[in-house]
Design a protein around this motif. Structure first.
Motif, mmCIF file in Angstrom:
data_model
loop_
_atom_site.group_PDB
_atom_site.id
_atom_site.type_symbol
_atom_site.label_atom_id
_atom_site.label_comp_id
_atom_site.label_asym_id
_atom_site.label_seq_id
_atom_site.Cartn_x
_atom_site.Cartn_y
_atom_site.Cartn_z
ATOM 1 N N PHE A 26 0.928 -1.010 0.088
ATOM 2 C CA PHE A 26 -0.112 0.152 -0.127
ATOM 3 C C PHE A 26 0.837 1.302 0.156
ATOM 4 O O PHE A 26 1.643 1.182 0.696
ATOM 5 N N ILE A 27 0.455 2.359 -1.058
ATOM 6 C CA ILE A 27 1.365 3.587 -0.888
ATOM 7 C C ILE A 27 0.269 4.593 -1.340
ATOM 8 O O ILE A 27 -0.851 4.540 -1.690
ATOM 9 N N GLU A 28 0.837 5.722 -0.349
ATOM 10 C CA GLU A 28 0.260 6.972 -0.936
ATOM 11 C C GLU A 28 0.888 7.548 -2.185
ATOM 12 O O GLU A 28 2.309 7.504 -2.074
ATOM 13 N N LEU A 29 -0.186 7.938 -3.190
ATOM 14 C CA LEU A 29 0.656 8.177 -4.504
ATOM 15 C C LEU A 29 1.789 9.431 -4.497
ATOM 16 O O LEU A 29 2.747 9.570 -5.029
ATOM 17 N N GLU A 30 1.246 10.395 -3.449
ATOM 18 C CA GLU A 30 2.146 11.479 -3.348
ATOM 19 C C GLU A 30 3.389 11.367 -2.298
ATOM 20 O O GLU A 30 3.993 12.629 -2.347
ATOM 21 N N TYR A 73 -6.988 5.019 -6.282
ATOM 22 C CA TYR A 73 -8.119 5.407 -5.851
ATOM 23 C C TYR A 73 -8.010 6.452 -4.889
ATOM 24 O O TYR A 73 -6.673 6.828 -4.390
ATOM 25 N N LYS A 74 -9.071 7.198 -4.167
ATOM 26 C CA LYS A 74 -9.028 8.310 -3.247
ATOM 27 C C LYS A 74 -9.310 7.388 -1.894
ATOM 28 O O LYS A 74 -10.350 6.665 -1.653
ATOM 29 N N GLY A 75 -8.285 7.480 -0.925
ATOM 30 C CA GLY A 75 -8.367 6.747 0.298
ATOM 31 C C GLY A 75 -8.767 7.557 1.378
ATOM 32 O O GLY A 75 -8.273 8.775 1.504
ATOM 33 N N VAL A 80 -7.181 11.256 -0.177
ATOM 34 C CA VAL A 80 -5.862 10.965 -0.366
ATOM 35 C C VAL A 80 -5.478 10.008 -1.831
ATOM 36 O O VAL A 80 -5.980 8.805 -1.701
ATOM 37 N N PRO A 81 -4.778 10.139 -2.594
ATOM 38 C CA PRO A 81 -4.647 9.341 -3.768
ATOM 39 C C PRO A 81 -3.611 8.218 -3.402
ATOM 40 O O PRO A 81 -2.793 8.270 -2.730
ATOM 41 N N VAL A 82 -4.178 6.982 -3.694
ATOM 42 C CA VAL A 82 -3.643 5.830 -2.832
ATOM 43 C C VAL A 82 -3.553 4.773 -3.931
ATOM 44 O O VAL A 82 -4.338 4.744 -4.855
ATOM 45 N N ARG A 83 -2.861 3.635 -3.829
ATOM 46 C CA ARG A 83 -2.953 2.456 -4.741
ATOM 47 C C ARG A 83 -2.185 1.362 -3.823
ATOM 48 O O ARG A 83 -1.427 1.504 -3.028
ATOM 49 N N GLY A 135 -9.383 -6.624 12.535
ATOM 50 C CA GLY A 135 -9.522 -6.066 11.074
ATOM 51 C C GLY A 135 -10.835 -5.253 11.021
ATOM 52 O O GLY A 135 -10.789 -4.442 9.979
ATOM 53 N N GLU A 136 -12.091 -5.759 11.414
ATOM 54 C CA GLU A 136 -13.054 -4.998 11.325
ATOM 55 C C GLU A 136 -13.259 -3.787 12.081
ATOM 56 O O GLU A 136 -13.791 -2.571 11.535
ATOM 57 N N ALA A 137 -12.186 -3.652 12.855
ATOM 58 C CA ALA A 137 -12.132 -2.241 13.563
ATOM 59 C C ALA A 137 -11.401 -1.431 12.716
ATOM 60 O O ALA A 137 -11.690 0.033 12.826
ATOM 61 N N ARG A 138 -10.510 -1.717 11.908
ATOM 62 C CA ARG A 138 -9.833 -0.903 11.202
ATOM 63 C C ARG A 138 -10.781 -0.282 9.975
ATOM 64 O O ARG A 138 -10.323 0.841 9.368
ATOM 65 N N GLU A 139 -11.657 -0.929 9.508
ATOM 66 C CA GLU A 139 -12.476 -0.534 8.439
ATOM 67 C C GLU A 139 -13.400 0.813 8.672
ATOM 68 O O GLU A 139 -13.614 1.021 9.783
#
Length: 139
Positions: A26-30, A73-75, A80-83, A135-139
């Protein structure tokens, strides 16, 4: 030999199925440092099954599945632009038995391990449930 008289290979599934795992990073594009080999990243290892005639076809299918999940996509709340970046396949094994309760679909050989460390790797049902709750708590 299989029931058709053909010679079997350890790399070939006699039932036409393969199980494989791949890594997504996972990265933030910028963000700076997205290609820094010493940087830490959130990583998911996904395991899938594919129907394929041989190991090569299975590899290509698993790679294609992993690459399907890499569109930007925007996260988050701030958009924030991420992918997710496909980093490659980590495991690919033929399935040797027909699917049914108890059929073996994956195996891994481990190096010599102390008994205490081996036992620490096992999880109770409650520990597995807690993992999903986290995992559900992070969503």
């Amino acid at each position: 030999m299989n029931d058709r008289g053909a010679r079997l290979s350890a790399a070939t599934s006699p039932v036409g199925w393969y199980v494989g795992s791949y890594l997504l990073r996972f990265i933030e594009l910028e963000a700076a440092g997205n290609d820094d080999p010493d940087a830490d990243f959130l990583v998911w290892e996904n395991t899938v099954i594919v129907e394929a005639g041989d190991l090569d076809e299975a590899f290509r299918k698993i790679e294609a599945i992993g690459l399907q999940h890499t569109e930007p996509y925007k996260g988050g709340h701030d958009g924030v632009p991420v992918r997710w970046v496909f980093e490659g396949i980590t495991e690919l094994l033929p399935v040797y038995e027909r699917f049914q309760d108890g059929a073996e679909i994956m195996w891994a050989e481990r190096e010599s391990v102390k008994l205490s460390a081996l036992r620490a790797q096992s999880m109770s049902l409650e520990e597995i449930r807690a993992r999903f709750r986290r995992g559900e708590a992070r969503e």
